[in-house]
Design a protein around this motif. Sequence first.
Motif, PDB file in Angstrom:
ATOM      1  N   ARG A  12       0.868  -1.093  -0.154  1.00 62.59           N
ATOM      2  CA  ARG A  12      -0.055  -0.143   0.170  1.00 62.59           C
ATOM      3  C   ARG A  12       0.912   1.233  -0.119  1.00 62.59           C
ATOM      4  NH1 ARG A  12      -2.959  -0.705   4.225  1.00 62.59           N
ATOM      5  NH2 ARG A  12      -4.406  -1.779   3.475  1.00 62.59           N
ATOM      6  N   VAL A  13       0.708   2.215  -1.156  1.00 65.34           N
ATOM      7  CA  VAL A  13       1.570   3.191  -1.077  1.00 65.34           C
ATOM      8  C   VAL A  13       0.606   4.484  -0.786  1.00 65.34           C
ATOM      9  CG1 VAL A  13       3.078   4.653  -2.592  1.00 65.34           C
ATOM     10  CG2 VAL A  13       2.856   2.170  -2.925  1.00 65.34           C
ATOM     11  N   VAL A  14       1.276   5.204   0.174  1.00 70.16           N
ATOM     12  CA  VAL A  14       0.686   6.613   0.091  1.00 70.16           C
ATOM     13  C   VAL A  14       1.361   7.841  -0.354  1.00 70.16           C
ATOM     14  CG1 VAL A  14      -0.074   8.406   2.143  1.00 70.16           C
ATOM     15  CG2 VAL A  14      -0.393   5.967   2.369  1.00 70.16           C
ATOM     16  N   PHE A  15       0.960   8.375  -1.225  1.00 70.95           N
ATOM     17  CA  PHE A  15       1.619   9.408  -2.082  1.00 70.95           C
ATOM     18  C   PHE A  15       1.654  10.803  -1.345  1.00 70.95           C
ATOM     19  CE2 PHE A  15       0.391   6.325  -5.066  1.00 70.95           C
ATOM     20  CZ  PHE A  15       1.506   6.012  -5.719  1.00 70.95           C
ATOM     21  N   THR A  16       2.729  11.505  -1.806  1.00 69.79           N
ATOM     22  CA  THR A  16       2.913  12.879  -1.134  1.00 69.79           C
ATOM     23  C   THR A  16       1.646  13.544  -1.286  1.00 69.79           C
ATOM     24  OG1 THR A  16       4.147  13.686  -3.069  1.00 69.79           O
ATOM     25  CG2 THR A  16       5.560  12.834  -1.024  1.00 69.79           C
ATOM     26  N   ASP A  17       0.945  13.460  -2.545  1.00 69.85           N
ATOM     27  CA  ASP A  17      -0.252  14.439  -2.728  1.00 69.85           C
ATOM     28  C   ASP A  17      -1.549  13.734  -2.171  1.00 69.85           C
ATOM     29  OD1 ASP A  17      -0.916  11.965  -4.260  1.00 69.85           O
ATOM     30  OD2 ASP A  17      -1.069  13.200  -6.291  1.00 69.85           O
ATOM     31  N   GLY A  18      -1.167  12.558  -1.282  1.00 72.78           N
ATOM     32  CA  GLY A  18      -2.435  12.239  -0.614  1.00 72.78           C
ATOM     33  C   GLY A  18      -3.107  10.934  -1.110  1.00 72.78           C
ATOM     34  N   ASP A  19      -2.782  10.811  -2.423  1.00 73.34           N
ATOM     35  CA  ASP A  19      -3.402   9.548  -3.314  1.00 73.34           C
ATOM     36  C   ASP A  19      -2.940   8.215  -2.579  1.00 73.34           C
ATOM     37  OD1 ASP A  19      -4.906  11.019  -4.828  1.00 73.34           O
ATOM     38  OD2 ASP A  19      -3.505  10.682  -6.524  1.00 73.34           O
ATOM     39  N   ILE A  20      -3.623   7.287  -2.294  1.00 70.84           N
ATOM     40  CA  ILE A  20      -3.520   5.990  -1.807  1.00 70.84           C
ATOM     41  C   ILE A  20      -3.608   4.898  -2.944  1.00 70.84           C
ATOM     42  CG2 ILE A  20      -3.751   4.185   0.106  1.00 70.84           C
ATOM     43  CD1 ILE A  20      -4.746   6.555   1.947  1.00 70.84           C
ATOM     44  N   MET A  21      -2.454   4.217  -3.086  1.00 72.69           N
ATOM     45  CA  MET A  21      -2.948   2.805  -4.130  1.00 72.69           C
ATOM     46  C   MET A  21      -2.599   1.641  -3.459  1.00 72.69           C
ATOM     47  SD  MET A  21      -1.763   4.248  -7.577  1.00 72.69           S
ATOM     48  CE  MET A  21      -2.822   4.445  -8.879  1.00 72.69           C
ATOM     49  N   THR A  22      -3.046   0.528  -3.719  1.00 70.37           N
ATOM     50  CA  THR A  22      -2.214  -0.895  -3.479  1.00 70.37           C
ATOM     51  C   THR A  22      -1.847  -1.708  -4.888  1.00 70.37           C
ATOM     52  OG1 THR A  22      -4.542  -1.909  -3.424  1.00 70.37           O
ATOM     53  CG2 THR A  22      -3.796  -1.155  -1.297  1.00 70.37           C
ATOM     54  N   GLY A  23      -1.152  -2.516  -4.732  1.00 72.92           N
ATOM     55  CA  GLY A  23      -0.584  -3.293  -5.912  1.00 72.92           C
ATOM     56  C   GLY A  23       0.460  -3.896  -5.518  1.00 72.92           C
ATOM     57  N   GLU A  57       7.952  10.825  -4.698  1.00 74.56           N
ATOM     58  CA  GLU A  57       6.636  10.530  -4.558  1.00 74.56           C
ATOM     59  C   GLU A  57       5.974   9.885  -3.658  1.00 74.56           C
ATOM     60  OE1 GLU A  57       5.071  10.167  -8.958  1.00 74.56           O
ATOM     61  OE2 GLU A  57       6.984   9.092  -8.861  1.00 74.56           O
ATOM     62  N   ILE A  58       6.807   9.308  -2.989  1.00 70.22           N
ATOM     63  CA  ILE A  58       6.143   8.278  -1.624  1.00 70.22           C
ATOM     64  C   ILE A  58       6.389   8.795  -0.518  1.00 70.22           C
ATOM     65  CG2 ILE A  58       6.540   5.983  -0.819  1.00 70.22           C
ATOM     66  CD1 ILE A  58       7.663   5.202  -3.454  1.00 70.22           C
ATOM     67  N   LYS A  59       5.181   8.982   0.103  1.00 71.17           N
ATOM     68  CA  LYS A  59       5.253   9.556   1.656  1.00 71.17           C
ATOM     69  C   LYS A  59       5.292   8.468   2.596  1.00 71.17           C
ATOM     70  CE  LYS A  59       2.413  11.894   4.939  1.00 71.17           C
ATOM     71  NZ  LYS A  59       1.052  12.707   5.285  1.00 71.17           N
ATOM     72  N   SER A  60       4.746   7.120   2.203  1.00 73.68           N
ATOM     73  CA  SER A  60       4.908   5.927   2.959  1.00 73.68           C
ATOM     74  C   SER A  60       4.643   4.781   2.162  1.00 73.68           C
ATOM     75  CB  SER A  60       4.082   5.991   4.399  1.00 73.68           C
ATOM     76  OG  SER A  60       2.764   5.864   4.102  1.00 73.68           O
TER      77      SER A  60
END
Length: 65
Positions: A12-23, A57-60
Amino acid sequence: MELWKYTQKKVRVVFTDGDIMTGFVRDYTDQEDTENDFDELDFIPDGQEEISIGENEIKSIVVIE
């Protein structure tokens, strides 16, 4: 951020712009081998085409089961 640890894992990636994606992380590229000054992940978001994600681009990022 030690992105190589996530290769071949579901994340699960939380992006610096607040978007969240799993993959799935297919591969890792060191900054020396990219056009940017950042490490990159080749990431396949669930139900989408593969994208490259720069470390900047990755916050966490966390491994999920």
